[in-house]
Design a protein around this motif. Structure first.
Motif, PDB file in Angstrom:
ATOM      1  N   PHE A 125      -2.447   4.176  -5.334  1.00 22.95           N
ATOM      2  CA  PHE A 125      -2.473   4.081  -3.869  1.00 22.95           C
ATOM      3  C   PHE A 125      -3.886   3.771  -3.375  1.00 22.95           C
ATOM      4  O   PHE A 125      -4.088   2.865  -2.551  1.00 22.95           O
ATOM      5  N   PRO A 165       2.744   1.670  -4.772  1.00 25.99           N
ATOM      6  CA  PRO A 165       2.231   2.699  -5.693  1.00 25.99           C
ATOM      7  C   PRO A 165       3.305   3.703  -6.118  1.00 25.99           C
ATOM      8  O   PRO A 165       3.364   4.082  -7.294  1.00 25.99           O
ATOM      9  N   ILE A 182       0.812  -1.222   0.000  1.00 26.66           N
ATOM     10  CA  ILE A 182       0.000   0.000   0.000  1.00 26.66           C
ATOM     11  C   ILE A 182       0.843   1.270   0.000  1.00 26.66           C
ATOM     12  O   ILE A 182       0.565   2.217  -0.739  1.00 26.66           O
ATOM     13  N   PHE A 183       1.888   1.295   0.808  1.00 32.68           N
ATOM     14  CA  PHE A 183       2.624   2.547   0.988  1.00 32.68           C
ATOM     15  C   PHE A 183       3.903   2.658   0.161  1.00 32.68           C
ATOM     16  O   PHE A 183       4.434   3.748  -0.022  1.00 32.68           O
TER      17      PHE A 183
END
Length: 207
Positions: A197, A125, A121-122
């Motif tokens: 994201f 992206p 997720i962090f």
């Protein structure tokens, strides 16, 4: 004939670029024993991407012209909201396709290990939109390669990085096409990063 040969060399160069990324990732996974342990695998992916980020920053320090390959045109709040909304809509559409309805979903942040969430997720992206799309797309566009070909070609290479899961390959291809088109139209890496994201967050935490 000369132009065709030149274009072929550009294509081979980008393929080689993706192979280098794969090899670096593979080396980190092997060294850290990621194929035998899920946590180690997630950490390996994080470390390999941070390593490549570090190399990129070093190259920028050596040659600041490299930074020009990442487009950071003035950001529009309206466009941010537009791509934010589009990503939310697309993400829930994928959830609907998977679950056949909108009622069979829930928020499950704690279902995954923190390292996986950090990676998927962090980090993903930013890393994938910059290194697997933004840079190669900008490079090919500057070499006067057709935007349509660039979109399909880069999206295809991107989706292959999601093997061996054929489902992930399919969704990776669609996501690759969408975010590639966003970048080509806007020439600003921030917008596809936002789209990616939000998509990863919703798909991984609400499905």
């Amino acid at each position: 004939m000369i132009k065709r040969k030149s274009n072929l060399n550009l294509i081979l160069f980008v393929i080689f670029y993706f192979i280098i990324d794969f090899v670096i990732n593979f080396i980190f996974i092997k060294i850290l024993g990621g194929y035998d342990n899920r946590i180690n695998y997630d950490l390996s992916v994080i470390y390999s991407r941070l390593f490549i980020f570090g190399i990129f920053i070093l190259l920028i320090i050596i040659n600041k012209n490299i930074f020009e390959y990442l487009k950071f045109r003035p950001i529009s709040i309206k466009k941010i909201l537009l791509f934010l909304g589009a990503s939310i809509f697309y993400s829930f559409l994928i959830i609907f396709i998977r679950n056949k309805n909108f009622n069979d979903y829930n928020f499950h942040w704690l279902q995954y290990h923190n390292y996986f969430l950090l990676s998927a997720i962090f980090i993903a992206p930013f890393y994938e939109e910059i290194f697997k799309k933004g840079l190669p797309i900008e490079y090919l566009l500057r070499k006067k390669i057709s935007p349509i070909f660039v979109t399909i070609f880069i999206s295809f290479l991107f989706c292959l990085t999601h093997l061996p899961s054929l489902e992930q390959v399919f969704y990776g291809l669609i996501l690759g096409i969408i975010t590639s088109l966003i970048y080509i139209k806007e020439r600003n890496i921030i917008y596809p990063i936002i789209f990616h994201f939000v998509y990863n967050f919703i798909i991984l935490c609400i499905s």
